[in-house]
Design an enzyme around this catalytic site. Structure first.
Site, mmCIF file in Angstrom:
data_model
loop_
_atom_site.group_PDB
_atom_site.id
_atom_site.type_symbol
_atom_site.label_atom_id
_atom_site.label_comp_id
_atom_site.label_asym_id
_atom_site.label_seq_id
_atom_site.Cartn_x
_atom_site.Cartn_y
_atom_site.Cartn_z
ATOM 1 N N ASP A 31 0.831 -1.203 0.000
ATOM 2 C CA ASP A 31 0.000 0.000 0.000
ATOM 3 C C ASP A 31 0.868 1.258 0.000
ATOM 4 O O ASP A 31 1.718 1.431 0.863
ATOM 5 C CB ASP A 31 -0.911 -0.003 1.232
ATOM 6 C CG ASP A 31 -2.289 0.509 0.909
ATOM 7 O OD1 ASP A 31 -2.408 1.728 0.694
ATOM 8 O OD2 ASP A 31 -3.234 -0.293 0.845
ATOM 9 N N SER B 283 -6.327 3.969 -1.622
ATOM 10 C CA SER B 283 -6.421 2.551 -1.270
ATOM 11 C C SER B 283 -7.782 1.960 -1.620
ATOM 12 O O SER B 283 -7.878 0.828 -2.103
ATOM 13 C CB SER B 283 -6.140 2.358 0.224
ATOM 14 O OG SER B 283 -4.837 2.795 0.535
ATOM 15 N N ARG C 204 -9.435 15.817 10.933
ATOM 16 C CA ARG C 204 -9.917 14.478 10.575
ATOM 17 C C ARG C 204 -9.410 13.405 11.527
ATOM 18 O O ARG C 204 -10.021 12.334 11.638
ATOM 19 C CB ARG C 204 -9.522 14.137 9.137
ATOM 20 C CG ARG C 204 -8.035 14.136 8.885
ATOM 21 C CD ARG C 204 -7.693 13.823 7.430
ATOM 22 N NE ARG C 204 -7.772 12.390 7.165
ATOM 23 C CZ ARG C 204 -7.641 11.857 5.949
ATOM 24 N NH1 ARG C 204 -7.449 12.623 4.896
ATOM 25 N NH2 ARG C 204 -7.695 10.551 5.786
ATOM 26 N N ARG D 5 -16.407 8.255 0.824
ATOM 27 C CA ARG D 5 -15.668 7.024 1.102
ATOM 28 C C ARG D 5 -16.122 6.440 2.437
ATOM 29 O O ARG D 5 -16.173 7.151 3.439
ATOM 30 C CB ARG D 5 -14.168 7.301 1.102
ATOM 31 C CG ARG D 5 -13.340 6.100 1.480
ATOM 32 C CD ARG D 5 -11.890 6.296 1.107
ATOM 33 N NE ARG D 5 -11.009 5.521 1.970
ATOM 34 C CZ ARG D 5 -9.703 5.390 1.771
ATOM 35 N NH1 ARG D 5 -9.141 5.975 0.735
ATOM 36 N NH2 ARG D 5 -8.961 4.697 2.595
ATOM 37 N N PRO D 6 -16.419 5.147 2.490
ATOM 38 C CA PRO D 6 -17.063 4.583 3.684
ATOM 39 C C PRO D 6 -16.178 4.415 4.914
ATOM 40 O O PRO D 6 -16.649 4.634 6.032
ATOM 41 C CB PRO D 6 -17.546 3.199 3.209
ATOM 42 C CG PRO D 6 -17.556 3.267 1.724
ATOM 43 C CD PRO D 6 -16.446 4.203 1.361
ATOM 44 N N ASP D 7 -14.925 3.986 4.750
ATOM 45 C CA ASP D 7 -14.211 3.441 5.902
ATOM 46 C C ASP D 7 -14.030 4.443 7.034
ATOM 47 O O ASP D 7 -14.168 4.096 8.205
ATOM 48 C CB ASP D 7 -12.867 2.826 5.486
ATOM 49 C CG ASP D 7 -11.955 3.791 4.763
ATOM 50 O OD1 ASP D 7 -12.453 4.774 4.179
ATOM 51 O OD2 ASP D 7 -10.729 3.566 4.760
ATOM 52 N N ARG D 8 -13.745 5.689 6.723
ATOM 53 C CA ARG D 8 -13.554 6.694 7.770
ATOM 54 C C ARG D 8 -14.837 7.471 8.082
ATOM 55 O O ARG D 8 -14.809 8.429 8.847
ATOM 56 C CB ARG D 8 -12.422 7.655 7.396
ATOM 57 C CG ARG D 8 -11.052 6.998 7.431
ATOM 58 C CD ARG D 8 -9.931 8.014 7.312
ATOM 59 N NE ARG D 8 -8.627 7.376 7.365
ATOM 60 C CZ ARG D 8 -7.970 7.068 8.475
ATOM 61 N NH1 ARG D 8 -8.524 7.347 9.655
ATOM 62 N NH2 ARG D 8 -6.785 6.497 8.420
ATOM 63 N N ASP E 163 2.094 3.389 2.985
ATOM 64 C CA ASP E 163 1.044 4.404 2.904
ATOM 65 C C ASP E 163 0.830 5.100 4.237
ATOM 66 O O ASP E 163 0.847 6.329 4.315
ATOM 67 C CB ASP E 163 -0.260 3.769 2.438
ATOM 68 C CG ASP E 163 -1.336 4.811 2.160
ATOM 69 O OD1 ASP E 163 -0.994 5.837 1.546
ATOM 70 O OD2 ASP E 163 -2.495 4.606 2.541
ATOM 71 N N HIS F 293 1.981 8.944 5.080
ATOM 72 C CA HIS F 293 1.049 10.035 5.389
ATOM 73 C C HIS F 293 1.545 10.921 6.529
ATOM 74 O O HIS F 293 1.040 12.037 6.688
ATOM 75 C CB HIS F 293 -0.319 9.472 5.763
ATOM 76 C CG HIS F 293 -1.165 9.122 4.582
ATOM 77 N ND1 HIS F 293 -1.399 9.992 3.547
ATOM 78 C CD2 HIS F 293 -1.854 7.992 4.275
ATOM 79 C CE1 HIS F 293 -2.186 9.422 2.656
ATOM 80 N NE2 HIS F 293 -2.472 8.207 3.066
#
Length: 509
Positions: free
Chosen positions: A13, A63, A186, A261-264, A400, A404
């Site tokens: 990733d 991702s 965030r 985007r769903p995950d967060r 990844d 970040h």
């Protein structure tokens, strides 16, 4: 293939291909295994951004997008593209779910709250979608509109928030209605690792007006910078007027979450929608607004969805299952959703013969503090399970997640850890006569600073590598391609027919 001769897809990733050495954690790292594999085995590069993965031209991959395309074997048009097209063709403003919620709030004398990531990064949200919602509110004569702005600093430069705040304030001034009610990094509002104490701080700022205070969104950001915080980490700040919060989320208000985007998006959504909720104590008067998800964050979340999911059939997982192959999906927490939900085309349900193994990510504030993350534990789990499965799809999150942070030295350590672990995986697979595909999903760690040496924490538009390691491909060559070609290549190696829904083609020449 059989468990004695497994096929393994290792997704690195954030491991992209970059020409520069400066700021390139991959080029600067000591990677003896990677270097050896590249010199011996077939390799190519894959496009992973823009129109090649269903995004707008020039939009960097991520991702979620990467794993969707890898697993689907076709270009999957992303929510960013779908929603942006809807804004441009006008159908956004006719969306029944959005109109129903906004009209009900106006009719019943309640406020409309819009929350989400204030950014044009295009990974979790896009500021243009927020602007479209503001315009829709005006068309429906709802003027009591309040924005809860989550600050980015990961998918865009780390201290860029004032640019977006100014754009939002200009938009509100032009419209003549609306105000910013809270500003939240965030790190708090979009946690996905069950660090509920972070989510709780975001929730309490929006519902109870608890947190730091500022007279404007600009002041909230500037005060954060004075505390040494970059955008992502700016503490929940309530905007006040005459000593009182500009707005708080109340029962009966409308609340539209404009992240796609769903995950967060799931944790903060559940804090508003779940009747039975155990993440944290919501306080004496929890708010249950009329909540709208811009896209489907999870099938179990009870809230209307403005843009429903696309139905993808005959993904790689579907095909493997239908042919009776046992498969394992393996990752640490940060990328578990990607090798399961996203790789399966946005479907939570596993296919017959598909097992999943989650390795907990380390509990640290930021991953530069532990660049190894849980890569070695993921590798140990792989070695413990290699005999049981025909196919293993696994992810190393380090390049990844550490990329970040913008910490180059930590990212170098992350890359070296992954190289060490990759060596253990490849050795075990080759010892059993199997085949390993090693692929990136998007760029990040290969470009971590700009020309002036300032840290870059966002993804890149660089291509990613693909290596295929194993005697089955000795002497073969690979053509260049894109992420959609990986699943057809796997089916080619397995001798299985490619379904018509897969528009990608095998990379084997």
């Amino acid at each position: 293939m059989s468990p004695n001769t497994p096929l393994v897809l290792v997704i690195l990733d954030g491991w992209g291909c970059g020409d520069r050495v400066e700021g390139n954690a991959i080029a600067q790292a000591d990677t003896p295994n990677w270097n050896r594999y590249r010199s011996v085995w077939p390799r190519t590069v894959l496009k992973c951004s823009g129109e090649d993965v269903g995004l707008p031209p020039g939009q960097m991959g991520n991702s979620e997008v990467g794993h969707l395309n890898l697993g689907a074997g076709r270009i999957v048009y992303q929510d960013l593209t779908r929603i942006t097209r809807a804004v441009r063709d006008g159908s956004f403003f006719e969306n029944a779910v959005l109109r129903t919620s906004i009209e009900a709030s106006r009719r019943n004398g309640h406020a409309l709250h819009l929350m989400g990531l204030l950014s044009d990064g295009g990974v979790h949200s896009h500021i243009s979608h927020l602007f479209a919602l503001l315009e829709l509110a005006g068309r429906l004569d709802q003027r009591s509109v309040y924005v809860h702005a989550f600050l980015d600093g990961r998918d865009v430069p780390p201290a860029n928030a004032l640019e977006y705040v100014e754009a939002l304030e200009d938009k509100l001034k032009t419209l003549g209605y609306g105000a910013v009610a809270s500003v939240i990094g965030r790190y708090y509002a979009m946690d996905r690792d069950r660090r509920w104490e972070r989510t709780a701080r975001a929730y309490r700022a929006m519902v109870y007006g608890e947190g730091l205070r500022a007279s404007s969104a600009r002041q909230a950001v500037e005060k954060g910078y004075e505390r040494g915080e970059t955008d992502e980490f700016i503490q929940p700040t309530v905007i006040v007027r005459d000593g009182r919060p500009v707005a708080q989320v109340r029962d009966g208000d409308a609340l539209v979450f404009f992240n796609f985007r769903p995950d967060r998006a799931r944790q903060i959504t559940r804090s508003f929608t779940d009747a039975e909720f155990g993440g944290f104590e919501r306080g004496p008067a929890p708010a249950f607004p009329d909540f709208v998800c811009l896209t489907q964050y999870d099938r179990t979340i009870v809230a209307p969805v403005a843009f429903g999911p696309q139905e993808l059939t005959n993904t790689l997982g579907n095909v493997l299952s239908r042919h009776g192959l046992r498969q394992l999906r393996l990752a640490e927490t940060e990328k578990y959703a990607h090798v399961t939900f996203f790789f399966n085309g946005g479907v939570e349900q596993r296919d017959p013969g598909e097992d999943r193994l989650l390795i907990p990510s380390p509990k640290v504030p930021t991953y530069d503090l532990k660049p190894e993350m849980s890569a070695r534990e993921v590798t140990d789990a792989f070695l413990a399970n290699i005999e049981k499965y025909d196919i293993i799809i696994m992810n190393y999150a380090n390049p990844d997640m550490v990329g970040h942070t913008g910490d180059l030295s930590a990212a170098i350590k992350a890359v070296e850890t992954v190289d060490e672990c990759l060596g253990r995986v490849v050795e075990a697979v080759l010892a059993r006569g199997g085949t390993v595909l090693v692929s990136g999903d998007h760029g990040n760690a290969e470009h971590m600073c700009d020309a002036e040496g300032c840290p870059l924490t966002a993804h890149t538009c660089n291509p990613v590598p693909l290596l295929i390691i194993g005697e089955a491909v000795a002497g073969r060559s690979l053509r260049p391609g894109s992420l959609q070609d990986v699943a057809p290549t796997i089916l080619d190696l397995l001798g299985l027919p490619k379904p018509p829904e897969m528009t990608g083609t095998s990379l084997l020449s």
